[in-house]
Design a protein around this motif. Structure first.
Motif, short mmCIF file in Angstrom:
data_model
loop_
_atom_site.label_atom_id
_atom_site.label_comp_id
_atom_site.label_asym_id
_atom_site.label_seq_id
_atom_site.Cartn_x
_atom_site.Cartn_y
_atom_site.Cartn_z
N TYR A 61 0.83 -1.21 0.00
CA TYR A 61 0.00 0.00 0.00
C TYR A 61 0.86 1.26 0.00
N ALA A 62 2.00 1.20 0.66
CA ALA A 62 2.90 2.37 0.69
C ALA A 62 3.43 2.67 -0.70
N ASN A 63 3.80 1.62 -1.46
CA ASN A 63 4.31 1.83 -2.82
C ASN A 63 3.26 2.48 -3.71
N LYS A 64 2.00 2.05 -3.56
CA LYS A 64 0.93 2.63 -4.38
C LYS A 64 0.70 4.08 -3.99
N ALA A 65 0.70 4.36 -2.69
CA ALA A 65 0.51 5.75 -2.25
C ALA A 65 1.64 6.63 -2.78
N ARG A 66 2.87 6.16 -2.73
CA ARG A 66 4.00 6.94 -3.23
C ARG A 66 3.94 7.08 -4.74
N SER A 67 3.45 6.04 -5.42
CA SER A 67 3.32 6.12 -6.88
C SER A 67 2.34 7.22 -7.28
N TRP A 68 1.23 7.32 -6.55
CA TRP A 68 0.28 8.40 -6.84
C TRP A 68 0.85 9.77 -6.46
N TRP A 69 1.77 9.77 -5.51
CA TRP A 69 2.31 11.04 -5.03
C TRP A 69 3.43 11.57 -5.92
N ASN A 70 4.43 10.71 -6.26
CA ASN A 70 5.57 11.22 -7.03
C ASN A 70 5.90 10.39 -8.27
N GLY A 71 5.07 9.40 -8.59
CA GLY A 71 5.25 8.67 -9.84
C GLY A 71 6.21 7.50 -9.80
N LEU A 72 6.80 7.18 -8.65
CA LEU A 72 7.68 6.01 -8.57
C LEU A 72 6.85 4.73 -8.73
N PRO A 73 7.48 3.62 -9.12
CA PRO A 73 6.73 2.38 -9.39
C PRO A 73 5.97 1.88 -8.15
N ASP A 74 4.84 1.24 -8.41
CA ASP A 74 4.02 0.67 -7.32
C ASP A 74 4.33 -0.82 -7.17
N ALA A 75 5.55 -1.12 -6.76
CA ALA A 75 6.01 -2.51 -6.67
C ALA A 75 5.10 -3.33 -5.76
N GLY A 76 4.71 -4.52 -6.24
CA GLY A 76 3.89 -5.43 -5.45
C GLY A 76 2.40 -5.20 -5.55
#
Length: 574
Positions: free
Chosen positions: A124-139
């Motif tokens: 969930y953290a990866n998805k939140a960061r992906s929406w925030w700064n565009g980094l991959p949503d691993a997992g």
């Protein structure tokens, strides 16, 4: 004949000598439970196998119950009465505020004991960061709900780190505990509601997830509001509570798709407890609520159809992700851990009392519906109380939720927090009625032991439950930090969410990589640990690499899965 002698000679009475033995046993086991928690709080839990407290209270409860006809009629000692009066002088609102402060304090203390973000948290953290700064949503997978990442994205706007995401966990915990208090206060009393919240918080299964960025605790609070509103709709026929149900249910659904099984069980329980006619009498409100629910689910159905080909595809896909050996192994797991491993020693006693309360209410309702020809109700039937239907609803919801989830998915304590809360509410109410004149003393002792158990459970979590995950992270985190890159990068590993969060790279499993075509220019690295999971054999690894040129290096780590071997494909070789 003196009353005392008549009592001792009544049928089924326990002889005086045996009664004294039972009383001594009950006191000894209760004292052992208290001393055990003190031992754990003081940091000596390592003396217990796996830092796990023994279920002394589960042994003491039958003993106290056996001699209840005697102690429940005895006079409360003057000293106990004075203590009760002193407690009652404290303004009622201060007690729930103190419990919420206790929860926040334990959350803050456990942050230092669990410094690394966990596997599920990282998804969930990866998805939140992906929406925030565009980094991959691993997992991330299509079966994951979007509510928690959305909350995490808001938190990352305030501070870009794990602390901000864990603050979301604190907010969800406080929301749920406040909900437990408000609902229990409505059904019991404000002071008894404080006891309920303390017992819930003290359970190891619940407290274990308090510091983590997960959605189970928040979804439990929303489910409890759904149950409260359904009860309110039946007990206040002129109200509009039923119209609020779909909004709360939708919020719970988008926070956690797994609540579908909970909502199904709650709906069936509502029909069983109140009967179809009681709900059909509110047909107009039911139709409006159903329309709102369908409208709110429409975006999900459209997305599910586009990604899976079926409106229910994501729900079924989520069920298929369950790590179960066979259908029903989750149910067997819940039966095996009920009630001690779900709620701890004290919580287990209270939950069992809750089941007894629900069973007694169901029995009274059943007998009231079985008329004897020419005589009305069945002979010997206990009178039906006003709250019996509510108790049947709460108890059947708790049982059916465990059954439905146990059949649909694998078993984990965090999946069944709602049954724990419902049975705790019933149990505290049942203990209050059974204690008679001793009710303030008994509930005061339960509350005090619960507060002590909260501190003890926190120690068990810090030194027992978190030890293995933290040791694992001592392998994965240093490797992920070493592999950070400003270029597009892809890590192939069995620990994809964790490595993705700490490295900023995209990450997939070896099985996913076989079906993947990474963009050209992506740095691709295979990460294999000495004792890692889901790793290919030497032959499979050779086939994955093919004729591409590689370079290899070892990254040392002190964790439980050892050092990492990183095999990097040369740029342009993908």
């Amino acid at each position: 004949m003196p009353a005392r002698r008549a009592e001792s000679e009544s049928p089924g009475a326990i002889p005086g000598k045996r009664r004294r033995i039972i009383a001594v046993t009950a006191c000894a086991l209760t004292a052992a439970a208290v001393l055990q928690q003190l031992l754990i709080v003081l940091g000596h839990g390592r003396l217990l196998p796996g830092w796990q407290p023994w279920p002394f209270l589960l042994g003491a409860a039958p003993a106290w119950l056996a001699i209840r006809p005697w102690w429940s009629r005895a006079e409360v000692p003057a000293r106990c009465a004075r203590i009760v009066r002193s407690v009652r002088r404290v303004p009622a609102p201060l007690w729930p505020a103190a419990v919420l402060l206790l929860a926040a304090g334990v959350w803050a203390w456990l942050q230092d004991k669990e410094p690394y973000i966990g596997h599920e948290e990282a998804v969930y953290a990866n998805k939140a960061r992906s929406w925030w700064n565009g980094l991959p949503d691993a997992g991330w997978g299509v079966y994951r709900p979007v509510g928690l990442p959305w909350l995490g994205r808001i938190a990352l706007e305030m501070h870009p780190g794990v602390g901000a995401l864990r603050t979301v966990a604190l907010a969800l915990t406080l929301f749920t505990l406040a909900t437990v208090y408000l609902v229990a206060a409505r059904w019991l009393s404000p002071r008894r509601a404080v006891v309920v919240v303390l017992v819930v918080l003290s359970g190891l299964g619940f407290l274990r997830r308090v510091p983590e960025f997960l959605n189970d605790i928040g979804a439990t609070g929303l489910l409890l509001w759904v149950i409260f509103l359904l009860v309110r709709a039946q007990e206040n026929r002129d109200g509009k509570a039923l119209l609020l149900v779909p909004f709360i249910a939708l919020a719970a659904f988008y926070l956690r798709y797994g609540v579908v099984g909970n909502l199904l069980a709650i709906a069936v329980s509502a029909l069983l407890a109140y009967g179809p006619r009681a709900w059909l009498a509110r047909g107009r409100q039911l139709a409006i609520a159903g329309g709102v629910l369908c409208a709110g689910l429409l975006p999900h159905f459209l997305y599910a159809t586009a990604t899976t080909g079926s409106p229910l595809g994501i729900i079924f896909f989520a069920t298929d992700q369950a790590e179960r050996l066979f259908i029903g192994d989750g149910l067997l797991y819940y039966l095996a851990i009920f009630p001690y491993r779900l709620a701890g020693d004290l919580g287990a006693v209270v939950m069992t009392a809750g089941l007894v309360v629900a069973g007694a209410a169901a029995r009274r309702l059943w007998r009231s519906r079985r008329p004897v020809p020419g005589a009305g109700a069945a002979p010997g039937a206990a009178p039906v109380r006003d709250d019996d239907r509510r108790h049947v609803f709460l108890g059947s919801s708790a049982v059916l939720i465990c059954v439905v989830l146990g059949l649909a998915t694998d078993g984990e304590p965090r999946f069944v927090y709602a049954p724990v809360v419902l049975l705790t509410i019933l149990g505290v109410g049942g203990l209050a009625r059974a204690a008679r004149a001793w009710t303030p003393v008994v509930l005061g002792c339960v509350a005090a032991l619960s507060a002590l158990t909260v501190l003890g459970s926190a120690q068990v979590i810090a030194h027992g439950a978190m030890a293995a995950p933290n040791l694992l992270k001592k392998s994965t985190v240093p490797v992920a930090l070493e592999l950070r890159s400003e270029r597009p990068c892809l890590l192939v590993t069995g620990y994809e969410p964790d490595l993705g969060w700490y490295s900023g790279c995209d990450a997939v499993t070896y099985g996913q990589f076989r079906e993947l075509s990474p963009p050209r220019g992506t740095d691709i690295s295979f990460v294999l640990f000495e004792k890692g999971r889901l790793q290919p054999s030497a032959g499979e690894l050779k086939r994955l690499i093919g004729d591409r040129r590689t370079s290899s290096r070892t990254i040392p780590a002190e964790g439980s899965i050892g050092d990492a071997t990183v095999i990097t494909l040369h740029r342009g070789a993908s």
